[in-house]
Design a protein around this motif. Structure first.
Motif, mmCIF file in Angstrom:
data_model
loop_
_atom_site.group_PDB
_atom_site.id
_atom_site.type_symbol
_atom_site.label_atom_id
_atom_site.label_comp_id
_atom_site.label_asym_id
_atom_site.label_seq_id
_atom_site.Cartn_x
_atom_site.Cartn_y
_atom_site.Cartn_z
ATOM 1 N N ARG A 127 -9.578 27.224 -10.223
ATOM 2 C CA ARG A 127 -9.424 28.525 -9.573
ATOM 3 C C ARG A 127 -10.803 29.039 -9.188
ATOM 4 N NH1 ARG A 127 -6.206 28.933 -14.408
ATOM 5 N NH2 ARG A 127 -3.965 29.156 -13.996
ATOM 6 N N ILE A 128 -10.921 29.610 -7.994
ATOM 7 C CA ILE A 128 -12.220 30.090 -7.518
ATOM 8 C C ILE A 128 -12.815 31.107 -8.496
ATOM 9 C CG2 ILE A 128 -13.386 31.457 -5.741
ATOM 10 C CD1 ILE A 128 -11.671 30.193 -3.667
ATOM 11 N N ASN A 129 -14.079 30.865 -8.852
ATOM 12 C CA ASN A 129 -14.856 31.753 -9.729
ATOM 13 C C ASN A 129 -14.296 31.852 -11.148
ATOM 14 O OD1 ASN A 129 -16.596 32.336 -7.568
ATOM 15 N ND2 ASN A 129 -15.298 34.033 -6.889
ATOM 16 N N GLN A 168 -16.532 26.849 -8.061
ATOM 17 C CA GLN A 168 -17.041 27.591 -6.915
ATOM 18 C C GLN A 168 -16.104 27.422 -5.714
ATOM 19 O OE1 GLN A 168 -19.654 29.512 -7.465
ATOM 20 N NE2 GLN A 168 -19.931 28.648 -9.528
ATOM 21 N N LYS A 169 -16.268 28.300 -4.729
ATOM 22 C CA LYS A 169 -15.434 28.232 -3.527
ATOM 23 C C LYS A 169 -15.576 26.880 -2.841
ATOM 24 C CE LYS A 169 -14.421 30.681 0.788
ATOM 25 N NZ LYS A 169 -14.760 31.859 1.638
ATOM 26 N N ASN A 170 -16.806 26.367 -2.762
ATOM 27 C CA ASN A 170 -17.026 25.061 -2.130
ATOM 28 C C ASN A 170 -16.313 23.938 -2.879
ATOM 29 O OD1 ASN A 170 -18.566 26.118 -0.071
ATOM 30 N ND2 ASN A 170 -20.540 25.680 -1.046
ATOM 31 N N ASP A 171 -16.198 24.078 -4.208
ATOM 32 C CA ASP A 171 -15.481 23.074 -4.999
ATOM 33 C C ASP A 171 -14.009 23.014 -4.586
ATOM 34 O OD1 ASP A 171 -17.746 22.460 -6.544
ATOM 35 O OD2 ASP A 171 -17.305 24.061 -7.976
ATOM 36 N N ILE A 172 -13.406 24.192 -4.421
ATOM 37 C CA ILE A 172 -11.997 24.259 -4.013
ATOM 38 C C ILE A 172 -11.822 23.663 -2.622
ATOM 39 C CG2 ILE A 172 -10.144 25.834 -3.315
ATOM 40 C CD1 ILE A 172 -10.257 25.670 -6.271
ATOM 41 N N ASN A 173 -12.706 24.029 -1.699
ATOM 42 C CA ASN A 173 -12.588 23.528 -0.325
ATOM 43 C C ASN A 173 -12.750 22.012 -0.270
ATOM 44 O OD1 ASN A 173 -12.199 26.113 0.642
ATOM 45 N ND2 ASN A 173 -14.358 26.441 1.145
ATOM 46 N N TYR A 183 -7.360 30.123 3.175
ATOM 47 C CA TYR A 183 -8.129 30.685 2.062
ATOM 48 C C TYR A 183 -7.573 30.190 0.718
ATOM 49 C CZ TYR A 183 -9.315 33.901 5.873
ATOM 50 O OH TYR A 183 -9.690 34.433 7.083
ATOM 51 N N ASN A 216 -7.214 29.300 -2.915
ATOM 52 C CA ASN A 216 -7.934 29.871 -4.061
ATOM 53 C C ASN A 216 -7.629 29.186 -5.389
ATOM 54 O OD1 ASN A 216 -5.465 31.125 -5.135
ATOM 55 N ND2 ASN A 216 -5.668 32.564 -3.433
#
Length: 306
Positions: A39-41, A72-77, A126, A128
């Motif tokens: 999960r982001i953050n 991190q957000k980049n990890d999710i993407n 987006y 998340n």
């Protein structure tokens, strides 16, 4: 027990920093993990026998959030693109439904912001959260049920339990055992039972078993009964009106059904409207209740319901 090979396969879709830490988890702990959540953050978390833990950089499992690796957000993407084989348009249908099935039957749940087309989710943006559910077969886990109920002839059965109680695992093993004796059609909407990958079943589901992979349950049931003359139809997670109507429409064919349904007790499930309609028409003769938490997959009760 988790399939270690399938656990290692899902790590290939994760960013290097996260997969490196996950690879350091001990074999003993790995064998108990059935979900990995990003999960982001938030820290990476895993589920093990109904309990949640955070993963540390050195592969430890802890209940202290501050010690976990933060996603991190980049990890999710990066993870999302890898899951979609770097071709998002090829997975439009799966993304709109919120899950993608990987090789080995591992299922990935996806959360994000819905893009609507009228009342329907057309896709997600987006992203998340990503949830990996580790697939595997536990050979022999359904023997008690098969020996008691299927020794002489097929019967219709509801397998009942809360999320992560082992319902699909029991279903896979029943396919394997009963598929050596009866003609079976599996309606595998999410490719979790047979674990079909590029047209080939990766799980052992029996010699006399036909697979309707990716079919919505209602359409799959209707097609199977019409073209394969099965003795038993097996499907996961029924409860919707279309699923139940398809089962009702097939009753005159003489086919028996084995299906799973979410619930905490046999009595609670039987009160639901769609399920109650099936019971009143004497579709299901037996209900099996599974345990959860430290008793995941354990048969708590086998009850005759009609």
């Amino acid at each position: 027990m988790t399939d270690i090979k399938n656990f290692k396969k899902v790590l290939l879709y994760m960013p290097k920093g996260i997969s490196s830490a996950m690879n350091k988890i001990s074999t003993e702990n790995t064998s108990r993990i059935n979900e990995i959540r990003l999960r982001i953050n938030k820290p990476v978390s895993v589920s093990s026998y109904g309990k949640n833990y955070f993963v540390t950089e050195n592969g430890g499992l802890t209940t202290h959030k501050s010690l976990g690796i933060v996603v991190q957000k980049n990890d999710i993407n990066e993870c999302f693109r890898a899951i979609c084989d770097y071709s998002l348009h090829s997975y439009t249908k799966e993304i709109s439904e919120g899950f993608i099935t990987l090789e080995g039957g591992n299922r990935v749940g996806i959360s994000g912001t819905a893009v609507l087309n009228g009342n329907y989710v057309e896709t997600l943006k987006y992203i998340n959260g990503i949830n990996f559910r580790i697939s595997g077969q536990v050979f022999g886990c359904s023997e008690k049920i098969c020996e008691r109920l299927y020794d002489v002839k097929p019967v219709s059965l509801l397998i009942i339990g809360p999320p992560l109680s082992g319902k699909t695992t029991i279903l896979k093993d029943m396919c394997r055992i009963l598929g050596e004796k009866y003609k079976i059609s599996v309606i595998d909407e999410r490719s979790e039972i047979a674990a079909v990958y590029h047209g080939e079943a990766k799980n052992d589901i029996g010699t006399f078993t036909d697979i309707f992979d990716g079919y919505p349950k209602g359409e799959g049931i209707t097609s199977a009964v019409r073209v394969m003359s099965p003795e038993i139809v097996i499907c996961d997670e029924i409860g919707g009106k279309r699923d139940c109507n398809a089962i009702l429409d097939s009753v005159n064919s003489g086919v028996k059904f084995i299906a799973t349904v979410h619930g905490s007790s046999v009595e609670e499930v039987l009160k639901r409207r769609n399920i109650a309609d099936l019971i009143s028409n004497e579709i299901f003769q037996y209900g099996v209740l599974l345990g959860s938490g430290s008793r995941i997959g354990e048969v708590m009760e086998i009850k005759k319901i009609v």
